[in-house]
Design a protein around this motif. Structure first.
Motif, PDB file in Angstrom:
ATOM      1  N   CYS A 180       1.525 -10.081  -3.346  1.00 50.17           N
ATOM      2  CA  CYS A 180       1.367  -9.487  -4.680  1.00 50.17           C
ATOM      3  C   CYS A 180       1.488 -10.566  -5.755  1.00 50.17           C
ATOM      4  O   CYS A 180       2.325 -11.467  -5.658  1.00 50.17           O
ATOM      5  CB  CYS A 180       2.429  -8.425  -4.920  1.00 50.17           C
ATOM      6  SG  CYS A 180       2.198  -6.929  -3.937  1.00 50.17           S
ATOM      7  N   SER A 181       0.673 -10.436  -6.783  1.00 52.06           N
ATOM      8  CA  SER A 181       0.689 -11.422  -7.866  1.00 52.06           C
ATOM      9  C   SER A 181       1.343 -10.899  -9.136  1.00 52.06           C
ATOM     10  O   SER A 181       1.495 -11.645 -10.109  1.00 52.06           O
ATOM     11  CB  SER A 181      -0.752 -11.872  -8.180  1.00 52.06           C
ATOM     12  OG  SER A 181      -1.558 -10.756  -8.523  1.00 52.06           O
ATOM     13  N   ASN A 182       1.737  -9.615  -9.144  1.00 48.24           N
ATOM     14  CA  ASN A 182       2.388  -9.060 -10.329  1.00 48.24           C
ATOM     15  C   ASN A 182       3.201  -7.823  -9.936  1.00 48.24           C
ATOM     16  O   ASN A 182       3.060  -7.305  -8.820  1.00 48.24           O
ATOM     17  CB  ASN A 182       1.359  -8.713 -11.411  1.00 48.24           C
ATOM     18  CG  ASN A 182       0.305  -7.742 -10.916  1.00 48.24           C
ATOM     19  OD1 ASN A 182       0.589  -6.566 -10.683  1.00 48.24           O
ATOM     20  ND2 ASN A 182      -0.920  -8.245 -10.704  1.00 48.24           N
ATOM     21  N   SER A 183       4.042  -7.360 -10.832  1.00 44.96           N
ATOM     22  CA  SER A 183       4.966  -6.267 -10.531  1.00 44.96           C
ATOM     23  C   SER A 183       4.279  -4.909 -10.429  1.00 44.96           C
ATOM     24  O   SER A 183       4.822  -3.992  -9.811  1.00 44.96           O
ATOM     25  CB  SER A 183       6.076  -6.205 -11.588  1.00 44.96           C
ATOM     26  OG  SER A 183       5.553  -6.150 -12.891  1.00 44.96           O
ATOM     27  N   TYR A 234       4.866  -2.498  -7.169  1.00 45.49           N
ATOM     28  CA  TYR A 234       5.249  -1.085  -7.242  1.00 45.49           C
ATOM     29  C   TYR A 234       4.303  -0.222  -6.415  1.00 45.49           C
ATOM     30  O   TYR A 234       4.740   0.607  -5.603  1.00 45.49           O
ATOM     31  CB  TYR A 234       5.245  -0.603  -8.695  1.00 45.49           C
ATOM     32  CG  TYR A 234       5.658   0.841  -8.823  1.00 45.49           C
ATOM     33  CD1 TYR A 234       6.998   1.205  -8.807  1.00 45.49           C
ATOM     34  CD2 TYR A 234       4.705   1.849  -8.932  1.00 45.49           C
ATOM     35  CE1 TYR A 234       7.383   2.531  -8.902  1.00 45.49           C
ATOM     36  CE2 TYR A 234       5.079   3.176  -9.019  1.00 45.49           C
ATOM     37  CZ  TYR A 234       6.419   3.512  -9.010  1.00 45.49           C
ATOM     38  OH  TYR A 234       6.790   4.830  -9.084  1.00 45.49           O
ATOM     39  N   MET A 235       3.012  -0.403  -6.584  1.00 50.90           N
ATOM     40  CA  MET A 235       2.040   0.433  -5.889  1.00 50.90           C
ATOM     41  C   MET A 235       2.049   0.182  -4.383  1.00 50.90           C
ATOM     42  O   MET A 235       1.889   1.117  -3.585  1.00 50.90           O
ATOM     43  CB  MET A 235       0.636   0.194  -6.449  1.00 50.90           C
ATOM     44  CG  MET A 235       0.438   0.703  -7.877  1.00 50.90           C
ATOM     45  SD  MET A 235       0.655   2.512  -8.028  1.00 50.90           S
ATOM     46  CE  MET A 235      -0.766   3.118  -7.102  1.00 50.90           C
ATOM     47  N   LYS A 236       2.259  -1.059  -3.972  1.00 48.51           N
ATOM     48  CA  LYS A 236       2.258  -1.349  -2.536  1.00 48.51           C
ATOM     49  C   LYS A 236       3.536  -0.874  -1.852  1.00 48.51           C
ATOM     50  O   LYS A 236       3.508  -0.495  -0.677  1.00 48.51           O
ATOM     51  CB  LYS A 236       2.018  -2.838  -2.303  1.00 48.51           C
ATOM     52  CG  LYS A 236       0.568  -3.221  -2.609  1.00 48.51           C
ATOM     53  CD  LYS A 236       0.208  -4.617  -2.164  1.00 48.51           C
ATOM     54  CE  LYS A 236      -1.268  -4.902  -2.423  1.00 48.51           C
ATOM     55  NZ  LYS A 236      -1.666  -6.258  -1.987  1.00 48.51           N
ATOM     56  N   VAL A 237       4.641  -0.871  -2.578  1.00 53.74           N
ATOM     57  CA  VAL A 237       5.851  -0.268  -2.026  1.00 53.74           C
ATOM     58  C   VAL A 237       5.637   1.233  -1.854  1.00 53.74           C
ATOM     59  O   VAL A 237       6.056   1.828  -0.860  1.00 53.74           O
ATOM     60  CB  VAL A 237       7.077  -0.550  -2.918  1.00 53.74           C
ATOM     61  CG1 VAL A 237       8.280   0.290  -2.476  1.00 53.74           C
ATOM     62  CG2 VAL A 237       7.452  -2.029  -2.862  1.00 53.74           C
ATOM     63  N   LYS A 283      -7.891   0.496  -6.239  1.00 54.17           N
ATOM     64  CA  LYS A 283      -9.115   0.349  -5.446  1.00 54.17           C
ATOM     65  C   LYS A 283      -8.828  -0.384  -4.128  1.00 54.17           C
ATOM     66  O   LYS A 283      -9.357  -0.010  -3.078  1.00 54.17           O
ATOM     67  CB  LYS A 283     -10.171  -0.393  -6.257  1.00 54.17           C
ATOM     68  CG  LYS A 283     -10.741   0.396  -7.419  1.00 54.17           C
ATOM     69  CD  LYS A 283     -11.722  -0.439  -8.223  1.00 54.17           C
ATOM     70  CE  LYS A 283     -12.212   0.326  -9.450  1.00 54.17           C
ATOM     71  NZ  LYS A 283     -13.113  -0.518 -10.297  1.00 54.17           N
ATOM     72  N   ASP A 284      -8.039  -1.420  -4.226  1.00 52.81           N
ATOM     73  CA  ASP A 284      -7.691  -2.185  -3.020  1.00 52.81           C
ATOM     74  C   ASP A 284      -6.910  -1.315  -2.021  1.00 52.81           C
ATOM     75  O   ASP A 284      -7.139  -1.397  -0.805  1.00 52.81           O
ATOM     76  CB  ASP A 284      -6.862  -3.417  -3.383  1.00 52.81           C
ATOM     77  CG  ASP A 284      -7.680  -4.480  -4.079  1.00 52.81           C
ATOM     78  OD1 ASP A 284      -8.917  -4.435  -3.985  1.00 52.81           O
ATOM     79  OD2 ASP A 284      -7.069  -5.354  -4.728  1.00 52.81           O
ATOM     80  N   LEU A 285      -6.001  -0.507  -2.532  1.00 58.32           N
ATOM     81  CA  LEU A 285      -5.212   0.362  -1.654  1.00 58.32           C
ATOM     82  C   LEU A 285      -6.090   1.396  -0.971  1.00 58.32           C
ATOM     83  O   LEU A 285      -5.885   1.709   0.213  1.00 58.32           O
ATOM     84  CB  LEU A 285      -4.108   1.071  -2.453  1.00 58.32           C
ATOM     85  CG  LEU A 285      -2.943   0.195  -2.908  1.00 58.32           C
ATOM     86  CD1 LEU A 285      -1.986   1.012  -3.773  1.00 58.32           C
ATOM     87  CD2 LEU A 285      -2.197  -0.392  -1.734  1.00 58.32           C
TER      88      LEU A 285
END
Length: 236
Positions: free
Chosen positions: A83-86, A90-93, A231-233
């Motif tokens: 991840c490159s930003n918070s 958050y979304m990946k967690v 979109k990536d998720l």
């Protein structure tokens, strides 16, 4: 070894016997199959003896199932490693939680959403004393805070703290956003548990809700970051 040290060692050993027995039952027949009598019998002791070491069945099951979060804890670190930003964090967690909680909804419902009269934080502390090598000090601070608290709002808020500090979302927006997310997450987890939703259906709905709510709260100039992450998720 002093008498007190021997007593502590015996207590720890006995608790682990019962936890191991409960985990065997969960692995074979599921969490609902666990009760005081069959756990005590499998461990080779009486129900009365088990009650010397646990407050109740919930205490036993919590300590037994908390061990299964080790896989999840490790996965979170992997999910956020690039991840490159918070916002991405958050979304990946959130995605990681979907992937693991919807796979074992009964266990995660207990660990994250059960009413516990404030006792679960004490149980978590007890768990890490029993299994000190499980205390992953290499995790980012906000993840350690999340895993070691059973206060839903505080744990989730810890994931948003970096978004606030980075200027992506205003502090005044966070409390309502956090509360709404926790409420729909609990409801969707219940639907998976009741087999109303499949794991894939629940994941898509959950991520969509997180995205839509987050987009309403996030500072407008940063919405593109959230859009790209979402979109990536969906494509992962």
């Amino acid at each position: 070894m002093s008498k007190n040290e021997r007593a502590k060692l015996k207590k720890s050993r006995m608790i682990k016997y019962f936890i191991d027995a409960a985990n065997q039952i969960i692995a074979k027949d599921g969490i609902r199959a666990v009760n005081i009598r069959n756990t005590a019998n499998l461990a080779g002791y009486s129900s009365a003896t088990l009650y010397n070491y646990f407050d109740n069945l919930t205490h036993l099951v919590f300590l037994a199932t908390f061990n299964q979060l080790e896989e999840y804890n490790k996965a979170v670190s992997t999910y956020i490693s690039n991840c490159s930003n918070s916002i991405e964090v958050y979304m990946k967690v959130c995605k990681c939680f979907c992937d693991y909680s919807y796979e074992k909804p009964e266990i995660y419902e207990l660990l994250f959403f059960a009413h516990n009269d404030g006792k679960f934080d004490n149980y978590i502390e007890e768990y890490y004393k029993l299994f000190p090598n499980k205390d992953n000090k290499k995790l980012p601070k906000f993840l350690n805070s999340m895993f070691k608290s059973n206060d839903l709002h505080k744990r989730s808020y810890s994931m948003l703290e970096n978004c606030i500090n980075d200027g992506y979302i205003d502090r005044l927006e966070v409390d309502d956003f956090n509360d709404i997310c926790l409420r729909f997450n609990k409801t969707i987890l219940q639907d998976v548990k009741d087999k109303i939703l499949s794991k894939d259906e629940a994941t898509k709905i959950t991520l969509r809700y997180y995205y839509q709510l987050f987009r309403c709260c996030i500072n407008e100039k940063y919405r593109y970051i959230l859009d790209d992450c979402y979109k990536d998720l969906l494509n992962s």
